[in-house]
Structures are given as C-alpha cells and as structure tokens.
Design an enzyme around this catalytic site. Structure first.
Site, PDB file in Angstrom:
ATOM      1  N   GLU A   1     113.281 -19.839  32.153  1.00  0.00           N
ATOM      2  CA  GLU A   1     111.954 -19.235  32.242  1.00  0.00           C
ATOM      3  C   GLU A   1     111.450 -18.854  30.847  1.00  0.00           C
ATOM      4  O   GLU A   1     112.206 -18.353  30.008  1.00  0.00           O
ATOM      5  CB  GLU A   1     111.991 -18.007  33.153  1.00  0.00           C
ATOM      6  CG  GLU A   1     112.459 -18.329  34.569  1.00  0.00           C
ATOM      7  CD  GLU A   1     112.248 -17.177  35.534  1.00  0.00           C
ATOM      8  OE1 GLU A   1     111.888 -16.074  35.085  1.00  0.00           O
ATOM      9  OE2 GLU A   1     112.450 -17.396  36.740  1.00  0.00           O
TER      10      GLU A   1
ATOM     11  N   GLU B   1     112.677  -5.182  25.004  1.00  0.00           N
ATOM     12  CA  GLU B   1     112.081  -6.153  24.096  1.00  0.00           C
ATOM     13  C   GLU B   1     110.571  -6.017  24.108  1.00  0.00           C
ATOM     14  O   GLU B   1     109.992  -5.337  24.965  1.00  0.00           O
ATOM     15  CB  GLU B   1     112.493  -7.581  24.485  1.00  0.00           C
ATOM     16  CG  GLU B   1     112.148  -7.975  25.896  1.00  0.00           C
ATOM     17  CD  GLU B   1     112.821  -9.276  26.323  1.00  0.00           C
ATOM     18  OE1 GLU B   1     113.802  -9.686  25.676  1.00  0.00           O
ATOM     19  OE2 GLU B   1     112.354  -9.878  27.304  1.00  0.00           O
TER      20      GLU B   1
ATOM     21  N   PHE C   1      99.013  -4.334  46.263  1.00  0.00           N
ATOM     22  CA  PHE C   1      99.106  -5.787  46.345  1.00  0.00           C
ATOM     23  C   PHE C   1     100.245  -6.262  47.242  1.00  0.00           C
ATOM     24  O   PHE C   1     100.562  -7.447  47.254  1.00  0.00           O
ATOM     25  CB  PHE C   1      99.254  -6.417  44.955  1.00  0.00           C
ATOM     26  CG  PHE C   1      98.099  -6.122  44.043  1.00  0.00           C
ATOM     27  CD1 PHE C   1      96.842  -6.609  44.315  1.00  0.00           C
ATOM     28  CD2 PHE C   1      98.274  -5.332  42.916  1.00  0.00           C
ATOM     29  CE1 PHE C   1      95.762  -6.330  43.488  1.00  0.00           C
ATOM     30  CE2 PHE C   1      97.218  -5.037  42.082  1.00  0.00           C
ATOM     31  CZ  PHE C   1      95.955  -5.534  42.366  1.00  0.00           C
TER      32      PHE C   1
ATOM     33  N   ARG D   1     120.836 -20.823  39.373  1.00  0.00           N
ATOM     34  CA  ARG D   1     120.814 -21.029  40.823  1.00  0.00           C
ATOM     35  C   ARG D   1     119.574 -21.841  41.174  1.00  0.00           C
ATOM     36  O   ARG D   1     118.759 -22.170  40.312  1.00  0.00           O
ATOM     37  CB  ARG D   1     120.741 -19.686  41.544  1.00  0.00           C
ATOM     38  CG  ARG D   1     119.578 -18.813  41.073  1.00  0.00           C
ATOM     39  CD  ARG D   1     119.373 -17.577  41.905  1.00  0.00           C
ATOM     40  NE  ARG D   1     118.474 -16.615  41.304  1.00  0.00           N
ATOM     41  CZ  ARG D   1     117.147 -16.686  41.290  1.00  0.00           C
ATOM     42  NH1 ARG D   1     116.547 -17.736  41.846  1.00  0.00           N
ATOM     43  NH2 ARG D   1     116.423 -15.745  40.738  1.00  0.00           N
TER      44      ARG D   1
ATOM     45  N   ASN E   1     117.956 -18.685  35.147  1.00  0.00           N
ATOM     46  CA  ASN E   1     118.483 -18.425  36.482  1.00  0.00           C
ATOM     47  C   ASN E   1     119.453 -19.543  36.842  1.00  0.00           C
ATOM     48  O   ASN E   1     119.059 -20.713  36.939  1.00  0.00           O
ATOM     49  CB  ASN E   1     117.356 -18.350  37.504  1.00  0.00           C
ATOM     50  CG  ASN E   1     116.486 -17.129  37.286  1.00  0.00           C
ATOM     51  OD1 ASN E   1     116.989 -16.034  37.061  1.00  0.00           O
ATOM     52  ND2 ASN E   1     115.177 -17.306  37.332  1.00  0.00           N
TER      53      ASN E   1
ATOM     54  N   GLU F   1     114.560 -15.845  30.466  1.00  0.00           N
ATOM     55  CA  GLU F   1     115.886 -15.788  31.073  1.00  0.00           C
ATOM     56  C   GLU F   1     116.198 -17.145  31.678  1.00  0.00           C
ATOM     57  O   GLU F   1     115.319 -17.995  31.835  1.00  0.00           O
ATOM     58  CB  GLU F   1     115.953 -14.708  32.167  1.00  0.00           C
ATOM     59  CG  GLU F   1     115.042 -14.967  33.357  1.00  0.00           C
ATOM     60  CD  GLU F   1     115.097 -13.857  34.399  1.00  0.00           C
ATOM     61  OE1 GLU F   1     115.783 -12.854  34.162  1.00  0.00           O
ATOM     62  OE2 GLU F   1     114.459 -14.018  35.450  1.00  0.00           O
TER      63      GLU F   1
END
Length: 687
Positions: free
Chosen positions: A273, A199, A346, A290, A288, A286
């Site tokens: 999200e 996407e 990082f 959980r 989640n 998306e």
C-alpha cells in the site's frame, strides 16, 4: 491438496471455498457457536466448532483450530484476511505439524507485519517511505516530543496489524495524547500488541495499493493498482481498479512493490500500500501479507483468480502467468456493503437479523461476495460487512453505471446499511471526475452524511408517486373491508415532504393513475407528470398517523422485476412513467424519506393537534451503537466540560470515545466496564 481448512468466516471463507470446489479440493469450515448455521459453515464439505462467539475464544483460538485440522485431516490452511491471517505464530505452528499455510512464510509475515521493521526493510529495498520516527514510541510524553519534532499533523498507528485499527491522526498535543491512548488500547485489543509508531501525515493523499503475486521459483509479478481512497475511519468503503489518477510514470510504484516482495522472499499473494500526494509523489504505507478484501476488482481487470494462484504456489507450483501477460482489461468498482448507519459518523455498526435479503446477481457484470443469506444474524462479535458488491465495465463510466444499478436492486431489511452513502459517493461529480482523496467524505459532508437532497424535479416526482401509493392503499383497504359499492376513484390529498407542503389530486383510471399537484407555499400552475423514464420506489410502511416511509433515489433507464411484499414490510411498487404514471412493476430503492400524506380534510385539522416537544438530550450520554463498555472515565459528582471523554465503547473491534455534549456535573452512571450495551441505551446522565 485434497482437503483445505479455511480458518475464517463469512464472505471470505465462502470466496475461498468456491475456488477450492472449482479445483476439486474438499473444504473444511471452522465456526463459532454463533455461526453454527452460517452460510460458510453449511457450504463446506465438513465443519468443526472451535468455540464460543467471541473471536478470542474461537476464530483466534489456535489450539482449537489445530485440533480441527488434525481431526479432519486437512493438509493445508487458507487464513483469508483478518483473524490469524498475518499471525506468524500460527504459520509456525502449522509448519511444525506438517500442515501447509497458504500464504507467505513466517519471515515475510514477521518482517512486514511489524510496521517499524517493514519501513526499515522498505528503505533498504529502495522503496519510497514517509518521513517519521523509525522506532517504537515508548509513552505519551515521547509521542508528543516526536510529533513536535516531525511537525503536525502526524499519524499515530499500531506497529502490528492493519485494517484501520489502532490508527489516529493528531493535529496538536491534545489530539496526540488522546490518539496515543486510544490507538494503544485498540491495538492491544485487536492484535495483542500495543506498540505504536508515529510518522508524518500526508495531507489530502490518495490511498493506492499494488497487488503482488510471487512463487518459490523467483517469479514475482505486480498485477496493477487498486484505488482505495474513499474511506471512513481509515477503513475503505469504495475501491476500484485501475486508478484514474495514475499514469505510466507513477505506476513505477508497481516495480517498487516487487522490489519489496523480493527483499523478504515473498511467496503468495500480497499487497503493498502507498500514499500518493497531489503531485504524484508516492510513499510506502504498509504491506499486507494476505489476500485483501478488495481483491475482486483486480481479478476482474486481469482475469487472474488470486485464490487459485495462492493455492498453486503453496502446493509448490510456478505461477500460471508472466508479467507480460498481465494487462488492464476494462474497469471494476467495489462497494463494501456494511450493516451500518451511514448517518452516524459515516457508519456506526447496526446489528440484527436480515429479515429480507436479495442480491442483485441477476445483473450482467455484477459479482457479490457474501457470507449471509435471508435470516442471517449480524452480530456484535464480528465485522459488520454484509458483502462486497463488485461491478465491471469496459470503462469507468460503464462500471459506475452498472454499480449504481446493482445498488438500486440490492434488497436488505432488518439492519441499517450503507447503500445510501455508497450511491451518493458514486453520483458525486468530484468522484465521477476522479478528483478525490482520503479526505473525500469529511470534505463533501463536513456536517456528516444526511442522505440525498432532492432537487425540484425529484421532489415533484416523489410526491406524485407517493400519491399513487396512497391511492393504491385506500383503494385496497375498501376492497378488504368489503366496501365495493360506490367505488371511489379520485382523492384530494395533502403531502408534506422535506418541510414542503404539496396539494394533489389523484384520479384512478383502468390502467394508470393521473396525478396533478400544486405547491402550497409557492403557488404555480398545476401540472401532470408524464413522459418520464421508469422510476423505482419502495414503500416500507404506512402508519396509522398518515406517515409513509419510502425508499427512493430517482430514475433509472429500464424495468427491473416484478415483486410484492405484504404485511410489516409494506408494498414495493415500481411505477413506470409512460403517458400517465402507469403502475407496471415492483422493485426496490434504498434512500429513505418520511412523507406525511392525508386526505385534505384530515390535513386541515392537523393544526389543532398539539405538537410533541422534542426531548432535551444534551444532559444524556446515549450509546450511538451496540457494543461493549471498555472504560468509564468519570464518577458521580465529577465536573466535566463539553468535549471531555466520559467513557469508551468498543464496537466491532473499534474503540469509540464518547464525550459530554455540555458542561455539567455527573448525576448518574448506568454502565460499567465489560457491560454489553445496545444502541440508544442511556449510559451517563449530567445534572
């Protein structure tokens, strides 16, 4: 429920157990052989070993977990996050055995766990979605064609799973080819499903998510947002609630999150999200199905125990709250504390034993969700998270101040960790002002994170305190050697910090040290440091060559606690700067500096010592982290160009491509697929 089995490990298993104990419910832990003595194993009322260390043979082994459920008589299972938490087959097997899955039903897990399905359902539910291809990408050639049709940049990501795994951004055809290959491999390894979708990549987005909570009686709530834009490799590092970026209009995404949850008859806690662009347009990313890692910040600002509500809903009760009872009370910030080297990309994984570990839980409004203790092993087999450090305040400024203080007081030894990076993020002016996106780290640190850069005041302060450490050590050494006659109470010292030499004079008084320094390279009048705020410093080690390893950040406005460590760990000293650098307490800091310090006479002789010439490692491919070799993509005698991939290393579920740093011919290969490697192992040599 009288007994719940937690099908997870580490901090999230401990987190669920705490709520279970508060509710009077007995708990069962499952553990691998490697986790036999871990915190979550010992915390539970019962514990069952479900297999060897590798996750596939233990925490993902459904047969062994089902045997543990039957042998203990557990009536319900809380999956935590990761592992089997979004596995519809696991939820189905539990239902077939009359065991309650504390989470949504299999339809919701299936619908939202597949990113292709979830995007289509979101569209039908009236949720804003990102432009892109709605089907499965069959092969790399299709990927290139689709990417060109959508227009670069594009996001290639796994249809199953989440957590930043199986995701790559591609800006051109070459990166699409590489991203398709690595993402499909990573997705297959992490989720057993190599399907990918493509996407449009939203440039400079913010990652903002909405917490939802639903029951079986038609009640669905949204519990405000979480800001999760500070990320590395698509994995979150710093989160907060609420978001400084949203307004009442943009919070309409909360209602869209509810619409999506209702579309799949969602029952439990879940997270929707979104990506939000600079103009506050938001797009579904998306869902989640959980409990999220970062759920504590929501619990802080709403006062709702999400685990408790999940258990109640699973037991057939209605939610304890209505939408009009959900508000925003204060501000919460979370730092994910990882066993990682923040100076490598990082954060590349670091393994080892926690030789010293003290959490800053004595602070007010600080919460630490962890599953480790002193002596715990950070293993290559599992996620490198040590803990979730959460700070709360009446507003954002107070929450950030509490968090920085907590980071200062956190003691972690034995492994590298990302506290220096977290601290610098919190101090960055753009972050403080709320001006950031998911590109924050590469934008602020385009050449990678290199730690704190000292300003002139901090440089002088650190030099002065190091002088006191040196004097303290010299004075202590004379007492240890029984050289009590003719006590020496003054020293002439030379230091070298950040390639800047400083000469100093130190005088020991009865209750303090007085330090006077002068810059060698830029002569200025000497000065005495006094009248400063308390300063915390940690001396990690003194070497025989005169190198002092210290951890230091700067100043804080209060005194912490008295502590002393000896031997290899060195001495932890807090110097409170009153009239003259009075030594008063012992405490901790996390940003490390190496300082050369010596008597001036010794320092003057250093010019006669030959310097060691750094080894040329351009011809060597060295393991940047511990892990397992997935593939070797070259052979002895092959010609490679700079940037060509030569092997892939998997570290803590992430696939990392290692490339040649120069053109040349492969001279030797010291590894093969399946090999377990350590950090700094030599893998491949070029001529």
């Amino acid at each position: 429920f009288e007994k719940i089995l937690i099908a997870n490990r580490g901090e999230i298993a401990c987190r669920v157990m705490r709520t279970c104990k508060e509710m009077g419910i007995k708990t069962v832990a499952i553990h691998s052989e490697a986790d036999a003595n871990s915190v979550h194993t010992l915390m539970a009322d019962e514990a069952v070993c479900v297999g060897p260390a590798p996750s596939a043979e233990s925490y993902l082994n459904m047969n062994n977990i089902m045997q543990a459920i039957k042998s203990t008589g557990a009536q319900a299972v809380h999956p935590g996050y990761g592992f089997l938490s979004e596995n519809k087959e696991f939820a189905k097997v539990l239902a077939e055995n009359n065991v309650t899955f504390i989470g949504p039903d299999t339809f919701a897990i299936d619908a939202m766990g597949d990113k292709i399905k979830s995007k289509l359902i979101a569209k039908e539910a009236g949720v804003n979605t990102i432009p892109g291809y709605d089907g499965v990408v069959e092969n790399v050639e299709d990927a290139i064609k689709i990417a060109e049709e959508i227009g670069y940049p594009v996001m290639i990501k796994a249809s199953a799973g989440g957590g930043g795994k199986g995701m790559r951004i591609a800006w051109n055809e070459k990166e699409t080819r590489e991203g398709f290959r690595l993402s499909s491999q990573e997705a297959a390894a992490s989720f057993g499903d190599d399907r990918l979708l493509i996407e449009k990549f939203i440039d400079t987005p913010r990652h903002i998510e909405m917490q939802v909570l639903a029951d079986s009686f038609g009640n669905t709530l949204w519990l405000n947002e979480r800001e999760c834009s500070i990320q590395r490799r698509n994995q979150k590092v710093v989160e907060e609630a609420p978001s400084v970026f949203l307004d009442s209009k943009t919070r309409a995404m909360g209602q869209q999150a509810v619409q999506l949850a209702k579309a799949v008859q969602y029952k439990s806690a879940g997270t929707v999200e979104f990506l939000v662009d600079s103009k506050k347009n938001f797009y579904f990313l998306e869902m989640n199905t959980r409990l999220q890692v970062e759920h504590p910040v929501t619990e802080y600002i709403t006062g709702i125990d999400l685990v408790s509500e999940m258990i109640r809903v699973a037991a057939g009760h209605q939610l304890s709250y209505a939408q009009d009872q959900v508000g925003i009370n204060g501000w919460a910030v979370e730092c994910r504390i990882y066993a990682e080297d923040p100076y490598k990309a990082f954060g590349l994984p670091s393994i080892g034993k926690l030789t010293r570990y003290i959490e800053p839980t004595a602070l007010h409004n600080v919460r630490v969700d962890s599953g480790v203790t002193e002596g715990s092993d950070i293993s290559v087999y599992y996620d490198p998270m040590i803990s979730k450090l959460v700070a709360y305040g009446k507003d954002r400024a107070e929450a950030l101040h509490v968090m920085k203080t907590a980071l200062d007081m956190y003691v972690i030894r034995g492994v590298k960790h990302n506290i220096p990076l977290c601290y610098e993020v919190l101090c960055n002016q753009n972050f403080v002002e709320g001006n950031f996106s998911t590109n924050f780290l590469p934008e602020v640190y385009p050449d990678g994170f290199h730690g704190k850069v000292l300003d002139a005041k901090e440089h002088n302060q650190l030099c002065a305190i190091t002088c006191c450490l040196y004097a303290q050590q010299q004075h202590g050494n004379r007492q240890f050697l029984n050289q009590t006659s003719g006590n020496i109470n003054s020293w002439e010292i030379e230091l070298n910090l950040a390639e800047k030499k400083v000469q100093a004079a130190v005088v020991k008084h009865n209750d303090h040290y007085e330090v006077t320094t002068a810059d060698i390279n830029t002569p200025t009048p000497s000065f005495t440091i006094n009248g400063e705020d308390p300063t915390i410093i940690q001396a990690l080690r003194f070497t025989s060559s005169g190198l002092v390893h210290v951890q230091y950040k700067g100043t804080v406005g209060w005194i912490v606690f008295l502590y002393l460590m000896l031997g290899y760990e060195g001495v932890l000293l807090l110097f409170q700067m009153t009239n003259n650098l009075s030594i008063s307490f012992f405490a901790l800091f996390h940003i490390q500096f190496d300082i050369e310090v010596a008597d001036r006479t010794v320092a003057s002789l250093k010019k006669y010592m030959p310097e060691k010439i750094p080894e040329d490692i351009a011809s060597l491919i060295i393991a940047p982290m511990p892990g397992n070799v997935v593939s070797v993509n070259c052979a002895v005698g092959d010609m490679v160009a700079m940037g060509d991939e030569v092997c892939i290393v998997e570290a803590m579920k992430m696939h990392n491509s290692l490339t040649a740093s120069k053109d040349g011919k492969i001279k030797a290969i010291h590894c093969k697929p399946g090999d377990s490697i350590s950090e700094d192992d030599l893998l491949i040599e070029l001529e």
